[in-house]
Design an enzyme around this catalytic site. Structure first.
Site, PDB file in Angstrom:
ATOM      1  N   ASP A  36     -42.895  10.432  14.505  1.00  0.00           N
ATOM      2  CA  ASP A  36     -42.288  10.086  13.223  1.00  0.00           C
ATOM      3  C   ASP A  36     -43.336   9.309  12.435  1.00  0.00           C
ATOM      4  OD1 ASP A  36     -40.625   9.709  11.073  1.00  0.00           O
ATOM      5  OD2 ASP A  36     -38.905   9.039  12.245  1.00  0.00           O
TER       6      ASP A  36
HETATM    7  C1  BGC Z   1     -38.145   9.773   8.885  1.00  0.00           C
HETATM    8  C2  BGC Z   1     -38.303  11.220   9.289  1.00  0.00           C
HETATM    9  C3  BGC Z   1     -39.082  11.960   8.245  1.00  0.00           C
HETATM   10  C4  BGC Z   1     -40.410  11.282   8.033  1.00  0.00           C
HETATM   11  C5  BGC Z   1     -41.294  11.954   7.009  1.00  0.00           C
HETATM   12  C6  BGC Z   1     -39.465   9.149   8.487  1.00  0.00           C
HETATM   13  O1  BGC Z   1     -39.259   7.917   7.898  1.00  0.00           O
HETATM   14  O2  BGC Z   1     -37.565   9.044   9.932  1.00  0.00           O
HETATM   15  O3  BGC Z   1     -37.044  11.808   9.481  1.00  0.00           O
HETATM   16  O4  BGC Z   1     -39.223  13.289   8.608  1.00  0.00           O
HETATM   17  O5  BGC Z   1     -40.176   9.955   7.606  1.00  0.00           O
HETATM   18  O6  BGC Z   1     -40.830  11.754   5.730  1.00  0.00           O
END
Ligand code: BGC
Length: 756
Positions: free
Chosen positions: A278
């Site tokens: 993530d």
């Molecule tokens: C989120 C993810 C997301 C990623 C990219 C993170 O803060 O938890 O679900 O895909 O950001 O934007």
């Protein structure tokens, strides 16, 4: 100029100068492009042809809004970018968030709109895997046309707490329902020959302190709940990538958790794709790499580019074996090849999108996912003879609410209401956003002879007076939820409880339509005859709500999560870590300007998920707490009856029965099969073991048959790393919701041991 052409220009005008990295199919090594070979063999052949630098470059990716590459790269403003290797035909990876549509948070690409599906929770509420697939296929098609080839989709964290800020992005509280729906969604995305993730692996069950919290749980019980949802979804959807979560699980960050990534995912499940982090979830180089992380995403958000120079150094020093680097790259390329990116590359420039057809996909999902929760005296569907209808609150004159965060779609039609946040963890990337789908206009269109008016509800007296002057009052109550924050209370904000009370006192025919990210407390419930949960209904939500209220669509949605009476009834009445969050907020309010990165200065804390696998409806049953509305619940304008239960047991369990529409209207039903089983904790609980969705004409009967996946009713043996299904008698019920038992029987099953 058409909107598509404008979007095409805007899409690229806001990128850095420089040539667009080729998405070409230049010949790789012969084996790398040999379609007769397996994805694994092709990936290995490519790895053999790659230089060390090429390998090192593919294991970490840019976060375009913050990226400062050494030489200009054309990046679409979006979540991620990993340059390809043209000489080998390895495509550039262009990553976009995509839970509910191709996302465009805070309009980072000016004017680039996309089709917004309803909340995933609404899709889950359809209990219809075909709807989940259609939504995924639609998003994938738009992403492809916009030149994205990696979608950060497939959110399947189970709802453990009703106030979790991201419940709307997930598929509910049940492993089977969530797993099937998320799997179909992913399968739909990848049918476009692009990559979908499944996320967030695992136990990212609350947003408060998500980057510092340690989620503690018994491992076997995690396998029987959240991990089972991931496992089922992975088997059905075959996602090319798994995104590991922010939080720790039993002491180790999810992105450096050897048990989660190596033992469970790669060894036990035999997963061959790649694990991406993530955004801002990587904390180490060696530990992360050796624990199973294959690619660092959004590297600028981490405290260091762990898979950049430090990785190179670690390999040189022998702290990370070269074989592991090769394995990481093989896995990434396996995902790329298996999803079809190499053989069917996305276009190099944006293509036309059939937004009208896609809007229908969104509307169908919303219509099938809306849940009718109360309908005293059959007030709904509304008589089309009503002369004066008042709509109150929720900006129902112009639109419908959406959930916030990385999933935010800038929908076709724009955002008639958009409110920036002044504080909180979501402030930098979320705005309260309404999609341009006006319930007012949609209702008016269905009842042209009626006068349909709107009042905003902020003035209680004016709202009550408007209700008194009308035949029918329809309140649009809302609760905005967003990634990065939880709801600190389950009460509706903005004095809406008092408003509903005042309106209901003024007009007996008051209907409440909820646009919420999950359950809310309903102190006024006894006073209103009709209640509809519309979730965040997406860019055709206004039309979907109107069609359900007016009876053009017969509601068939079922709750994919339990609605408790109040937060006090739930396993945790409020987010763990609130004291830590409030302390950080107080420090900041007092002038602390330190940069704490992703943690926001929140001190680490732990959450004990002591309910283990007894999640959602199983927990309420175990505690003998009667929720406000149970899991699986939802009314229709017709009624369905079940009969002629037949149980085929022994080595496998198949249950069949008749479903009959005994009412006067055509409608769809979602019959549910529950089997009482004991998990590893030794607690007997009825678990959802099958569901179906079928449309029946009045008087029509159809036989449905459900074969039970034994893992749903088995217990996991963590020491032996196996599922065990104990031999013996299993209570079987068929019902309209959890706890209902329209039909009952007993199955006798033979003992079974299953691979993990
Ligand atoms: C989120 C993810 C997301 C990623 C990219 C993170 O803060 O938890 O679900 O895909 O950001 O934007």
């Amino acid at each position: 100029m058409t909107r598509q052409a404008l979007a095409a220009i805007l899409l690229f005008s806001s990128t850095l100068a420089g040539p667009i990295a080729a998405q070409s199919t230049l010949p790789a090594t012969a084996a790398g492009s040999d379609l007769a070979l397996s994805a694994q063999a092709r990936a290995k052949a490519l790895v053999a042809a790659m230089t060390r630098d090429e390998k090192l470059a593919i294991i970490h990716g840019y976060f375009p809004p913050m990226a400062k590459p050494a030489r200009p790269i054309a990046m679409i403003p979006s979540a991620g970018h990993i340059p390809g290797i043209p000489r080998l035909g390895i495509p550039t990876l262009r990553e976009s968030d995509a839970s509910l549509g191709v996302a465009n948070q805070i309009e980072q690409r000016k004017g680039d709109t996309a089709t917004a599906l309803p909340a995933s929770l609404a899709t889950a509420a359809t209990f219809d895997p075909r709807i989940a697939y259609a939504g995924g296929a639609m998003i994938g098609a738009e992403a492809r046309a916009k030149t994205f080839n990696v979608l950060l989709a497939g959110g399947v964290n189970l709802t453990r707490d009703p106030w979790n800020g991201r419940n709307f992005e997930y598929m509910g509280e049940d492993p089977l329902l969530s797993g099937v729906m998320a799997g179909e969604h992913i399968r739909g995305v990848q049918s476009n020959h692009i990559i979908s993730t499944i996320k967030h692996f695992a136990l990212n069950a609350q947003e408060t302190g998500r980057t510092v919290l340690d989620a503690r749980i018994d491992k076997a019980q995690l396998r029987e709940s959240d991990l089972l949802a991931f496992q089922i979804a992975t088997e059905i959807g075959n996602p090319a990538s798994v995104m590991c979560a922010y939080n720790k699980v039993n002491g180790d960050y999810a992105c450096e958790n050897d048990w989660l990534l190596n033992t469970v995912l790669k060894q036990d499940w035999g997963y061959k794709g790649f694990v991406m982090s993530d955004w801002g979830a990587v904390h180490s180089t060696q530990k992360a790499a050796l624990s199973g992380l294959d690619q660092e995403s959004g590297q600028e958000l981490d405290d260091a580019i762990h898979f950049g120079q430090p990785f190179d150094d670690a390999v040189k020093a022998g702290r990370i074996p070269t074989a592991r680097l090769d394995d990481m790259v093989t896995r990434i390329l396996h995902g790329v090849i298996a999803a079809g990116l190499m053989d069917d590359p996305v276009p190099e420039s944006p293509r036309e999108i059939d937004y009208a057809a896609h809007a229908d996909v969104a509307q169908r999902a919303a219509e099938q996912g809306i849940v009718l929760l109360k309908n005293e005296g059959d007030l709904l569907p509304l008589a089309k003879t009503a002369r004066r209808i008042v709509l109150i609150g929720g900006h129902a004159d112009v639109g419908v609410l959406s959930g916030g965060g990385s999933s935010q779609v800038r929908s076709v039609g724009g955002a008639p209401v958009e409110i920036s946040l002044t504080k909180g963890a979501a402030a930098s990337f979320a705005r309260m956003t309404w999609h341009a789908s006006s319930p007012l206009k949609a209702i008016q269109a269905l009842v042209p002879q009626a006068e349909v008016v709107y009042v905003d509800g902020s003035d209680l007296k004016a709202a009550a007076q408007a209700a008194r002057d009308a035949d029918i009052a329809i309140i649009f109550a809302w609760q905005w939820q967003t990634e990065a924050q939880d709801a600190e209370t389950m009460r509706l904000p903005d004095n809406q409880d008092a408003m509903i009370d005042a309106v209901a006192s003024a007009n007996r025919k008051t209907i409440v339509v909820l646009e919420t990210g999950g359950p809310v407390e309903m102190p006024w419930l006894a006073k209103i005859p009709a209640l509809v949960e519309a979730w965040y209904p997406g860019q055709r939500g206004g039309e979907a709500i109107a069609n359900v209220l007016m009876g053009d669509v017969n509601p068939s949605g079922k709750l994919p999560i339990t609605f408790p009476v109040s937060a006090e009834q739930a396993p945790r009445s409020q987010p763990a870590g609130l004291p830590e969050l409030h302390a950080a907020e107080a420090r900041r309010a007092a002038g602390d300007t330190a940069n704490y990165g992703m943690t926001g200065g929140v001190a680490p804390f732990a959450v004990d998920y002591s309910e283990g696998a007894e999640i959602g409806y199983r927990w309420y049953a175990m505690k003998q707490r009667k929720p406000l509305f149970p899991f699986g619940y939802g009314l229709s304008y017709t009624r369905f009856a079940y009969a002629n239960l037949k149980i085929q047991d022994g080595a496998a369990l198949t249950v069949s029965f008749d479903v009959t529409n005994i009412g006067a209207r055509a409608g769809a039903d979602a019959p549910q099969l529950y089997v009482e089983a004991k998990g590893s904790a030794g607690i007997a609980a009825r678990r959802l073991a099958g569901f179906d969705k079928l449309t029946l004409s009045p008087g029509e009967t159809r036989r449905v048959s459900m074969t039970v996946d034994p893992r749903v009713i088995a217990r996991f043996d963590e020491a032996g790393r196996k599922w065990h299904l104990d031999g013996g008698a299993y209570a079987v019920t068929v019902g309209h919701f959890a706890g209902d038992s329209a039909l009952r029987g007993v199955a006798t099953l033979q003992p079974q041991t299953l691979k993990p």
